[in-house]
Design a protein around this motif. Sequence first.
Motif: not given
Length: 571
Positions: A234-239, A246-249, A255-260, A500-503
């Motif tokens: 949809d063009g809204k998010f950038l991975a 790191f993957l950063r979305v 211009v906000e970080l959604h998740g890593t 061992g973490t969610q990351l």
Amino acid sequence: MSKMAAEGGGKEMNEIKSQFSTREGAYKLLTHSEYSRPNLVPFNSQGSNPVRVSFVNVNDQSGNGERICFNVGRELYFYIYKGVRKAADLSKPIDKRIYKGTQPTCHDFNHLTATAESVSLLVGFSAGQVQLIDPIKKETSKLFNEERLIDKSRVTCVKWVPGSESLFLVAHSSGSMYLYNVEHTCGTTVPHYQLLKQGENYSVHTCKSKSTRNPLLKWTVGEGALNEFSFSPDGKFLACVSQDGFLRVFNFDAVELHGTMKSYFGGLLCVCWSPDGKYIVAGGEDDLVTVWCFADCRVIARGHGHKSWVSVVAFDHYTTSVEESEPMEFSGSDEDFQDQIHFGRDRANSTQSRLSKRNSTDSRPVSVTYRFGSVGQDTQLCLWDLTEDILFPHLPLSRTRTHTNVMNASSSDGSSSLPAPLPRSNSLPHSAANSKSAASDNPIAAGVSKFATLSLHDRKERHPDKDHKRNHSMGHISSKSSDKLNLLTKTKTDPAKTLGTQLCPRMEDVPLLEPLICKKIAHERLTVLIFLEDCIVTACQEGFICTWARPGKVGLLSSQNQANSPSGTVV
């Protein structure tokens, strides 16, 4: 000797495959459809940038509108792509360019503006410049970062912003990304920046100048090279995937970080989205493919099949299976489905109709399987299926409605965290696709006004030239950390202790996928994997671009062409 032979694979393992079979049938290599430099001589790839391939359809009246662009060393080629229909004619490139002092590294067509008379092709280079060319008109219209005042490092990825005729995004091995507008100049001085936003290991700056100039925005992301980025459907998010592993979305609009997510080991090299935007697959130096859930921001599976670094991952939009499953509740409307990403015509239309039928109260339920592929430096192609038992392992037999449909990104009550895709014309930052000036100015103007109260915090500027050799390095969450991983004590992790973490879950904590097929298909490392409607396209570092016909596509198309041709010859 190849790595596979060295590991005792022997002659059988080292044999290059020309066909393979999956549940759909046999995929066959079309040797007459191979594209390369006209002389057909294998390219000496030592020290060269990866071979890349871009496609565009110009919708010409002949029905042969597909065009292909690829780079090999210092050369860039533009051909009519005949795919499964007819043999490639390498003697007649539409355009060929040879560059001195720099090499093309990546390229991207603007699909919105492409016509039979004109196409807009962006080309990134090893010295940091970006060129806008029209290979049909054989014009070079503009050169960006010409004096290398914006960034001196290699361009790693360049893409048009979805839905825009003028905005494009460029990533560099410095770890920075820049947003450009083709209508604006780059200026004759080094840009001055003003902080727009910053978060955990990323910052975004606007260009501070009296008149609007490029770059509009500068993103600084992670540590080390930014290897690839990919926009959501949809063009809204950038991975983004980086050498720090790191993957950063990001929410591109805000211009906000959604998740890593963190790789199991080493840098991440490639990334792609599922057709509905629900899942992201990344690959890299840990030899794994990692599946990440957008809504839950967590790793849900890893795939192990490659014996070396994974260089490309891609979803197959044209292969999705729909099967009967247990009764479950579902609510939604037929309109919801019409807004979603189109799969391939043959399978997709039947899939769409069956999923749409599922909306009615008494029709039989369905489940969906995602197909994606990967290629690597081990010269192997892997295909993978992502099934519901992996996606939803803890759900009861009566699955909930939000998990039934690969094409439906949001439920009717809006409970899904992924927004429904916008029409392409509204998928720019701040929905300004229809106005070039608005499209370029809005992210800045809105951003500056929103974050004008932020002051520029003390932060150390990056020094790309001091980046350590990263072939076997682990990334760091903290930008203040300069500790390097001691490979002899593998139990040690970086200061953030991501393993061992969610990351970065441990291997035993997430399902491990096995590939449907894993075939050696080239002599040199593979650098391209593209799924088209009639075929799969791969390429290796020797400069050979291969076409693999999908099951049943070769004979079918040949007979159709013969029937439609006045002379009775195959076209």
